[in-house]
Scaffold this active site. Structure first.
Site, PDB file in Angstrom:
ATOM      1  N   GLU A  56       0.799  -1.223   0.000  1.00  0.00           N
ATOM      2  CA  GLU A  56       0.000   0.000   0.000  1.00  0.00           C
ATOM      3  C   GLU A  56       0.830   1.270   0.000  1.00  0.00           C
ATOM      4  O   GLU A  56       1.866   1.354   0.667  1.00  0.00           O
ATOM      5  CB  GLU A  56      -0.926   0.012   1.220  1.00  0.00           C
ATOM      6  CG  GLU A  56      -2.059  -0.961   1.088  1.00  0.00           C
ATOM      7  CD  GLU A  56      -3.210  -0.618   2.006  1.00  0.00           C
ATOM      8  OE1 GLU A  56      -4.355  -0.804   1.555  1.00  0.00           O
ATOM      9  OE2 GLU A  56      -2.992  -0.187   3.152  1.00  0.00           O
ATOM     10  N   LYS A  58       0.115   4.781   1.265  1.00  0.00           N
ATOM     11  CA  LYS A  58      -0.836   5.598   2.033  1.00  0.00           C
ATOM     12  C   LYS A  58      -0.076   6.508   2.994  1.00  0.00           C
ATOM     13  O   LYS A  58       0.936   6.129   3.571  1.00  0.00           O
ATOM     14  CB  LYS A  58      -1.844   4.735   2.785  1.00  0.00           C
ATOM     15  CG  LYS A  58      -1.301   3.875   3.912  1.00  0.00           C
ATOM     16  CD  LYS A  58      -2.447   3.142   4.595  1.00  0.00           C
ATOM     17  CE  LYS A  58      -1.949   2.233   5.702  1.00  0.00           C
ATOM     18  NZ  LYS A  58      -3.059   1.512   6.362  1.00  0.00           N
ATOM     19  N   LYS A 118      -7.751   2.011  -3.920  1.00  0.00           N
ATOM     20  CA  LYS A 118      -8.350   1.652  -2.639  1.00  0.00           C
ATOM     21  C   LYS A 118      -9.103   2.851  -2.077  1.00  0.00           C
ATOM     22  O   LYS A 118      -8.513   3.838  -1.654  1.00  0.00           O
ATOM     23  CB  LYS A 118      -7.291   1.178  -1.644  1.00  0.00           C
ATOM     24  CG  LYS A 118      -7.904   0.504  -0.426  1.00  0.00           C
ATOM     25  CD  LYS A 118      -6.866  -0.104   0.480  1.00  0.00           C
ATOM     26  CE  LYS A 118      -7.543  -0.844   1.621  1.00  0.00           C
ATOM     27  NZ  LYS A 118      -6.573  -1.308   2.624  1.00  0.00           N
ATOM     28  N   GLU A 167     -13.885  -7.118   0.179  1.00  0.00           N
ATOM     29  CA  GLU A 167     -13.354  -7.205   1.534  1.00  0.00           C
ATOM     30  C   GLU A 167     -14.420  -7.652   2.526  1.00  0.00           C
ATOM     31  O   GLU A 167     -15.549  -7.163   2.516  1.00  0.00           O
ATOM     32  CB  GLU A 167     -12.811  -5.844   1.955  1.00  0.00           C
ATOM     33  CG  GLU A 167     -12.174  -5.845   3.334  1.00  0.00           C
ATOM     34  CD  GLU A 167     -11.486  -4.534   3.625  1.00  0.00           C
ATOM     35  OE1 GLU A 167     -10.449  -4.262   2.978  1.00  0.00           O
ATOM     36  OE2 GLU A 167     -11.979  -3.784   4.476  1.00  0.00           O
TER      37      GLU A 167
END
Length: 268
Positions: A56, A58, A118, A167
């Site tokens: 990720e 982020k 995402k 998810e």
């Protein structure tokens, strides 16, 4: 932080309304449908042998605040690619995760890996938007969506050639994901309502997914010992974020994790 997920979803609805004032639903849909259909690169990357790493990009999270004060998304993504990542996940939620579509575009143009947008998907608009951004995959969170929306959004994503990482957090959500035909199912160890972490959640729900979908273990993993545990669990992939974002040697750490996982597979 009472029910953070609800707050984030409400803000996502607001964001969609604001975005649609600039580009209407009809226009964003038309733009997306005019693009070549995707090739489900994200799913294909995770199906390759070995434990696949979805890494990720982020800057922050609701539970930890700013994770990467010196945020360098392009350099981070390139380090992930160098370290052997199967795919990259880019947070685009702007309020709690300090993400943006601009960061996504920069990362997408810098790496050859499939990239997951995402975000907290509450509208078809965001799926067409993701396609226009060049995404290879989108995130659908069962806890955010009722059965109709989950099925509809999965259908829209698939029609565009986008993989949907569906998810889940519980037995009932795994069943819902499989019922709509999800081909990539993630089990999150993080409770998105209060952001507490239960490391056993993915282990507990692994058997429910079985071989019906690619299985992705999400959140809370970040040490070499975890890699062998993930191999024993027979996870197809793991999504890792904070541990790598805090590392000063992202490529080196990731490559060591991959070697540890490969060593664990040879022991089975």
């Amino acid at each position: 932080m009472n029910d953070i997920l609800k707050q984030i979803c409400l803000f996502s609805e607001f964001r969609v309304k604001e975005a649609s004032k600039k580009v209407s639903f009809e226009e964003i849909k038309e733009r997306a449908l005019a693009l070549p259909k995707g090739e489900f690169r994200f799913e294909k990357a995770l199906k390759k042998s070995g434990l696949g790493f979805v890494c990720e990009v982020k800057k922050a999270s609701p539970s930890k605040g700013v994770i990467a004060p010196n945020f360098a998304p392009v350099e981070t993504a390139m380090a992930y690619e160098k370290g052997g990542a199967a795919a990259v996940s880019v947070l685009t939620e702007p309020k709690w995760f300090l993400g943006s579509d601009a960061v996504f575009r920069d990362v997408k143009s810098a790496v050859s890996l499939p990239v997951l947008r995402k975000d907290f998907t509450v509208s078809e608009y965001q799926i067409y938007e993701a396609k226009c951004l060049g995404a290879d995959a989108v995130l659908l969170i069962c806890a955010c969506l009722d059965d109709f929306a989950l099925g509809r959004f999965f259908e829209v994503a698939s029609g565009l050639g986008l993989c949907a990482l569906v998810e889940t957090h519980s037995e009932s959500e795994v069943k819902r994901a499989l019922d709509v035909g999800a081909r990539v199912v993630g089990v999150n160890n993080r409770n998105l309502r209060d952001f507490s972490v239960n490391f056993d959640n993915a282990f507990r729900l692994r058997e429910l997914v079985g071989e019906r979908a690619v299985f992705v273990a999400e959140s809370g993993f970040g040490g070499e010992a975890d890699m062998e545990a993930l191999v024993r669990m027979r996870a197809d992939a793991v999504l890792v974020g904070e541990a790598l974002m805090r590392s000063g040697d992202k490529a080196g750490v990731l490559s060591r994790w991959i070697r540890k996982a490969e060593c664990g597979m040879r022991k089975l």
